[in-house]
Scaffold this motif. Structure first.
Motif, PDB file in Angstrom:
ATOM      1  N   ALA A 242     -17.760  -7.107 -23.347  1.00  0.00           N
ATOM      2  CA  ALA A 242     -19.131  -7.414 -23.746  1.00  0.00           C
ATOM      3  C   ALA A 242     -19.800  -8.322 -22.714  1.00  0.00           C
ATOM      4  CB  ALA A 242     -19.128  -8.074 -25.122  1.00  0.00           C
ATOM      5  N   ALA A 243     -19.053  -9.292 -22.213  1.00  0.00           N
ATOM      6  CA  ALA A 243     -19.603 -10.192 -21.200  1.00  0.00           C
ATOM      7  C   ALA A 243     -19.921  -9.445 -19.913  1.00  0.00           C
ATOM      8  CB  ALA A 243     -18.624 -11.330 -20.931  1.00  0.00           C
ATOM      9  N   LEU A 244     -19.088  -8.474 -19.561  1.00  0.00           N
ATOM     10  CA  LEU A 244     -19.324  -7.702 -18.344  1.00  0.00           C
ATOM     11  C   LEU A 244     -20.580  -6.845 -18.494  1.00  0.00           C
ATOM     12  CD1 LEU A 244     -17.839  -7.513 -15.658  1.00  0.00           C
ATOM     13  CD2 LEU A 244     -16.655  -5.486 -16.513  1.00  0.00           C
ATOM     14  N   GLN A 245     -20.795  -6.285 -19.680  1.00  0.00           N
ATOM     15  CA  GLN A 245     -22.015  -5.522 -19.920  1.00  0.00           C
ATOM     16  C   GLN A 245     -23.244  -6.420 -19.809  1.00  0.00           C
ATOM     17  OE1 GLN A 245     -20.773  -3.850 -23.773  1.00  0.00           O
ATOM     18  NE2 GLN A 245     -20.926  -1.802 -22.850  1.00  0.00           N
ATOM     19  N   LEU A 246     -23.124  -7.630 -20.354  1.00  0.00           N
ATOM     20  CA  LEU A 246     -24.224  -8.585 -20.259  1.00  0.00           C
ATOM     21  C   LEU A 246     -24.485  -8.968 -18.802  1.00  0.00           C
ATOM     22  CD1 LEU A 246     -26.277 -10.425 -21.645  1.00  0.00           C
ATOM     23  CD2 LEU A 246     -24.466 -12.127 -21.916  1.00  0.00           C
ATOM     24  N   LEU A 247     -23.408  -9.130 -18.051  1.00  0.00           N
ATOM     25  CA  LEU A 247     -23.547  -9.476 -16.640  1.00  0.00           C
ATOM     26  C   LEU A 247     -24.215  -8.343 -15.868  1.00  0.00           C
ATOM     27  CD1 LEU A 247     -22.916 -11.561 -14.430  1.00  0.00           C
ATOM     28  CD2 LEU A 247     -20.723 -10.396 -14.089  1.00  0.00           C
TER      29      LEU A 247
END
Length: 289
Positions: A274-279
């Motif tokens: 999820a954090a990678l998608q946000l990034l």
């Protein structure tokens, strides 16, 4: 001459540190009495395990390796229980020391990442990807790779360098959640590179800079640990999206010697994913946003 003397010193220190970490019990030797002056193996014990004379091993450990055969080096590697990476490093050092006329210290040509490689990386929308050379310079990246390593790319010195960030940037301890492990891995990679090409001026300058300015680097460099860190996981605290744990794979590019393609991923449905998608969303925003 100074370069060849340094290679011989590296051989001496490498063999000495490997010998010090192996106890007689680990080597399968019987120990009589308790009055040993060294915790690891004696030179004579290494020679016995390697099947060579003590005098010959002492000469080799001093860096006088001219004429050392493959069978002799294999025997020493077996006696010291070297890993595959350490064995390759020993062979590299011996080859460099055995050259009758070492090449002049040279500055490598400007590294160039082929457009095909860049296009492949750019097609990896949710996969941070970087091209890293043997000195840990980041030569190229895709959009998400630059976003992931934004603090490293902030370095005004170009190209950005993993080791320089780790040991000289005050933000490195916040960015790497396991800074000590990241530091160990970086130095082990640089040790291997120095063994393969001890006359690389760029690498020598980097090592000199880090040794002069960082006690943490200097201690790790003196340990002579070598390991090719080709797979694993990086634990990062990113200043925008927080904590990430990203497995990675590093693959050498055969057509571009010294360059490796490093790719990161996240476990599906994980917080890191999820954090990678946000990034990835953050990376596509205009810079002023």
């Amino acid at each position: 001459m100074a370069d060849k003397q340094q290679v011989r010193a590296d051989i001496r220190e490498f063999l000495t540190t490997r010998r010090a970490r192996i106890t007689p019990e680990q080597a399968g030797l019987r120990v009589y009495g308790t009055s040993r002056r060294v915790a690891g193996l004696r030179r004579e014990e290494v020679a016995t395990l390697a099947g060579i004379s003590a005098e010959y091993y002492i000469r080799l450990e001093r860096g006088n390796v001219s004429g050392a055969s493959e069978s002799v080096l294999d025997g020493i590697a077996h006696a010291l229980q070297l890993t595959d990476d350490e064995r390759a490093h020993l062979y590299d050092l011996v080859q460099a020391a055995s050259n009758t006329r070492p090449p002049a210290r040279r500055r490598p040509p400007q590294a160039r990442v082929r457009p095909t490689v860049q296009r492949i990386m750019d097609s990896m929308v949710l996969t941070p990807a970087l091209i890293v050379d043997s000195r840990l310079d980041i030569l190229a990246a895709n959009e998400l790779g630059r976003a992931l390593y934004a603090p490293i790319f902030d370095d005004p010195v170009k190209p950005p360098n993993h080791a320089r960030f780790l040991f000289l940037d005050r933000h490195a301890g916040d960015f790497w959640r396991d800074w000590a492990q990241a530091a160990d891995d970086a130095v082990a990679l640089l040790r291997g590179s120095a063994g393969r090409d001890p006359y690389d001026e760029h690498l020598s300058n980097l090592i000199g800079q880090l040794s002069t300015r960082s006690d943490d680097f200097r201690v790790r460099w003196a340990a002579h640990n070598v390991r090719a860190h080709l797979t694993g996981a990086k634990r990062i605290h990113h200043p925008v999206v927080g904590d990430l744990e990203l497995p990675f794979e590093s693959m050498p590019l055969p057509s571009d010697p010294g360059q490796s393609l490093v790719m990161y991923s996240a476990e599906p449905d994980s917080a890191s994913h999820a954090a990678l998608q946000l990034l990835a969303s953050w990376a596509t925003q205009p810079s002023d946003a």
